[in-house]
Write a protein that holds these residues in place. Structure first.
Motif, PDB file in Angstrom:
ATOM      1  N   VAL A  76      -6.180 -11.301 -16.176  1.00  0.00           N
ATOM      2  CA  VAL A  76      -5.860 -11.410 -14.754  1.00  0.00           C
ATOM      3  C   VAL A  76      -4.653 -10.548 -14.407  1.00  0.00           C
ATOM      4  N   GLY A  77      -4.622 -10.118 -13.159  1.00  0.00           N
ATOM      5  CA  GLY A  77      -3.495  -9.343 -12.675  1.00  0.00           C
ATOM      6  C   GLY A  77      -3.939  -7.997 -12.141  1.00  0.00           C
TER       7      GLY A  77
ATOM      8  N   LEU B 147     -13.636  -1.466  -5.802  1.00  0.00           N
ATOM      9  CA  LEU B 147     -12.338  -0.920  -6.159  1.00  0.00           C
ATOM     10  C   LEU B 147     -12.426   0.591  -6.251  1.00  0.00           C
ATOM     11  N   THR B 148     -11.368   1.259  -5.843  1.00  0.00           N
ATOM     12  CA  THR B 148     -11.345   2.715  -5.896  1.00  0.00           C
ATOM     13  C   THR B 148     -10.015   3.186  -6.442  1.00  0.00           C
ATOM     14  N   GLY B 149      -9.998   4.476  -6.876  1.00  0.00           N
ATOM     15  CA  GLY B 149      -8.749   5.086  -7.323  1.00  0.00           C
ATOM     16  C   GLY B 149      -8.115   4.335  -8.467  1.00  0.00           C
TER      17      GLY B 149
ATOM     18  N   LEU C 122      -9.045  -9.049 -10.994  1.00  0.00           N
ATOM     19  CA  LEU C 122      -8.150  -7.930 -10.716  1.00  0.00           C
ATOM     20  C   LEU C 122      -7.352  -8.215  -9.451  1.00  0.00           C
ATOM     21  N   SER C 123      -6.389  -9.106  -9.598  1.00  0.00           N
ATOM     22  CA  SER C 123      -5.545  -9.499  -8.477  1.00  0.00           C
ATOM     23  C   SER C 123      -4.240 -10.072  -9.000  1.00  0.00           C
ATOM     24  N   ASP C 124      -3.166  -9.837  -8.246  1.00  0.00           N
ATOM     25  CA  ASP C 124      -1.869 -10.434  -8.561  1.00  0.00           C
ATOM     26  C   ASP C 124      -1.649 -11.735  -7.801  1.00  0.00           C
ATOM     27  N   ASP C 125      -2.537 -12.039  -6.876  1.00  0.00           N
ATOM     28  CA  ASP C 125      -2.373 -13.213  -6.029  1.00  0.00           C
ATOM     29  C   ASP C 125      -2.712 -14.479  -6.817  1.00  0.00           C
ATOM     30  N   GLU C 126      -1.737 -15.364  -6.974  1.00  0.00           N
ATOM     31  CA  GLU C 126      -1.934 -16.552  -7.806  1.00  0.00           C
ATOM     32  C   GLU C 126      -3.029 -17.460  -7.264  1.00  0.00           C
ATOM     33  N   ASP C 127      -3.109 -17.601  -5.962  1.00  0.00           N
ATOM     34  CA  ASP C 127      -4.156 -18.444  -5.386  1.00  0.00           C
ATOM     35  C   ASP C 127      -5.538 -17.869  -5.681  1.00  0.00           C
ATOM     36  N   GLU C 128      -5.683 -16.561  -5.545  1.00  0.00           N
ATOM     37  CA  GLU C 128      -6.965 -15.926  -5.827  1.00  0.00           C
ATOM     38  C   GLU C 128      -7.340 -16.101  -7.299  1.00  0.00           C
ATOM     39  N   ILE C 129      -6.358 -15.981  -8.177  1.00  0.00           N
ATOM     40  CA  ILE C 129      -6.606 -16.144  -9.609  1.00  0.00           C
ATOM     41  C   ILE C 129      -7.059 -17.559  -9.914  1.00  0.00           C
ATOM     42  N   LEU C 130      -6.358 -18.544  -9.365  1.00  0.00           N
ATOM     43  CA  LEU C 130      -6.707 -19.939  -9.631  1.00  0.00           C
ATOM     44  C   LEU C 130      -8.069 -20.299  -9.045  1.00  0.00           C
ATOM     45  N   ASP C 131      -8.373 -19.776  -7.871  1.00  0.00           N
ATOM     46  CA  ASP C 131      -9.686 -20.047  -7.284  1.00  0.00           C
ATOM     47  C   ASP C 131     -10.809 -19.478  -8.156  1.00  0.00           C
ATOM     48  N   ALA C 132     -10.532 -18.362  -8.813  1.00  0.00           N
ATOM     49  CA  ALA C 132     -11.566 -17.698  -9.611  1.00  0.00           C
ATOM     50  C   ALA C 132     -11.717 -18.286 -11.009  1.00  0.00           C
ATOM     51  N   VAL C 133     -10.603 -18.599 -11.674  1.00  0.00           N
ATOM     52  CA  VAL C 133     -10.693 -19.005 -13.090  1.00  0.00           C
ATOM     53  C   VAL C 133      -9.891 -20.256 -13.438  1.00  0.00           C
ATOM     54  N   GLY C 134      -9.321 -20.921 -12.432  1.00  0.00           N
ATOM     55  CA  GLY C 134      -8.565 -22.140 -12.709  1.00  0.00           C
ATOM     56  C   GLY C 134      -9.420 -23.225 -13.331  1.00  0.00           C
ATOM     57  N   ALA C 135     -10.582 -23.478 -12.749  1.00  0.00           N
ATOM     58  CA  ALA C 135     -11.475 -24.523 -13.276  1.00  0.00           C
ATOM     59  C   ALA C 135     -11.993 -24.149 -14.651  1.00  0.00           C
ATOM     60  N   TYR C 136     -12.254 -22.865 -14.853  1.00  0.00           N
ATOM     61  CA  TYR C 136     -12.715 -22.388 -16.167  1.00  0.00           C
ATOM     62  C   TYR C 136     -11.665 -22.676 -17.235  1.00  0.00           C
TER      63      TYR C 136
END
Length: 260
Positions: free
Chosen positions: A226-227, A2-4, A173-187
């Protein structure tokens, strides 16, 4: 990477948590954080002592030590207490049953935490499942982010508690719901209230649909940060206003997301 304005350093997070089973913990040196907490995932995944020394030369390092586990038991088998390099601090925890033998899991927690704090007064104390015990033994309280964290923090501070409180939170660090669920949905799905609310057999990643997706969409925001960077910064600010001193972010999509 990530930058900026998308930089993780803009979130207000104070420290990074890494899992040695997932990555080379020396990657902490490529993140902007002065403190790194290293999770315990079994003795076979303990970093080498030389790696810990390398990190401790440049960062504040906190190694999770399960006080019921052989080698880490401050009231019994404590060979690993002496193995931990000088300068590496501790996070004292009861220890997840998945990483303990049946015999280890049956050991009493309270006397071991008390003995651990006596030997390492600057240790953080993990509160998951043992909140009252952790508070009684003292030390920095290391909370796992949940839907109750903000109210718990405010209640502690309202009673006059002035000790240090750190909060651990998986971070995406993403607003994409699919990316969020893939990362922490199971958690999030493993948390008891969420598990009860989910339909039986429901998918817990980006394949989640209907009620399961609604439940998980709310849950990941209760149990993780998240977000966008701006949104996470707002969440961190709220936690600190409620009484948290240190926010520890675990990069749920990989340490590369925290590299700058």
């Amino acid at each position: 990477m990530l930058t900026g304005e998308r930089s993780v350093s803009q979130t207000g997070i104070d420290a990074v948590a890494l899992k040695p089973k997932e990555c080379d913990v020396r990657m902490a040196l490529e993140t902007p954080f002065d403190t790194v907490a290293i999770d315990y995932e079994g003795r076979e995944y303990l970093p080498d002592a030389d790696v810990l020394r390398e990190l401790a030369d440049d960062r504040e390092v906190r190694l999770t030590t399960p006080v019921r586990a052989d080698g880490f038991d401050p009231t019994g088998d404590d060979e690993l207490w002496e193995w931990i390099p000088e300068g590496v601090r501790r996070v004292l925890v009861a220890g997840h049953a998945a990483y303990l033998t049946e015999s280890e899991a049956g050991r009493a927690v309270s006397p071991r935490l008390a003995a651990g704090i006596e030997r390492a007064p600057d240790a953080w104390v993990g509160t998951e499942g043992i909140e009252r015990v952790a508070l009684a033994v003292g030390g920095t309280q290391y909370e796992l982010l949940s839907r109750r964290t903000e109210s718990n923090l405010r209640a502690l501070r309202a009673t006059g508690y002035d000790g240090e409180i750190a909060v651990y939170a998986p971070t995406v660090l993403s607003d994409d719901e699919d990316e969020i669920l893939d990362a922490v949905g199971a958690y999030a799905a493993r948390r008891r209230p969420v598990a009860k609310a989910l339909p039986e057999g429901a998918e817990t990643d980006s394949n989640a649909a209907d009620r399961a997706r609604d439940v998980l969409g709310a849950a990941v925001r209760d149990y993780a940060l998240v977000g966008s960077v701006e949104r996470v910064r707002e969440q961190v600010s709220t936690l600190k206003e409620a009484g948290a001193d240190v926010i520890v972010g675990y990069p749920a999509r990989g340490v590369e997301e925290f590299v700058e």
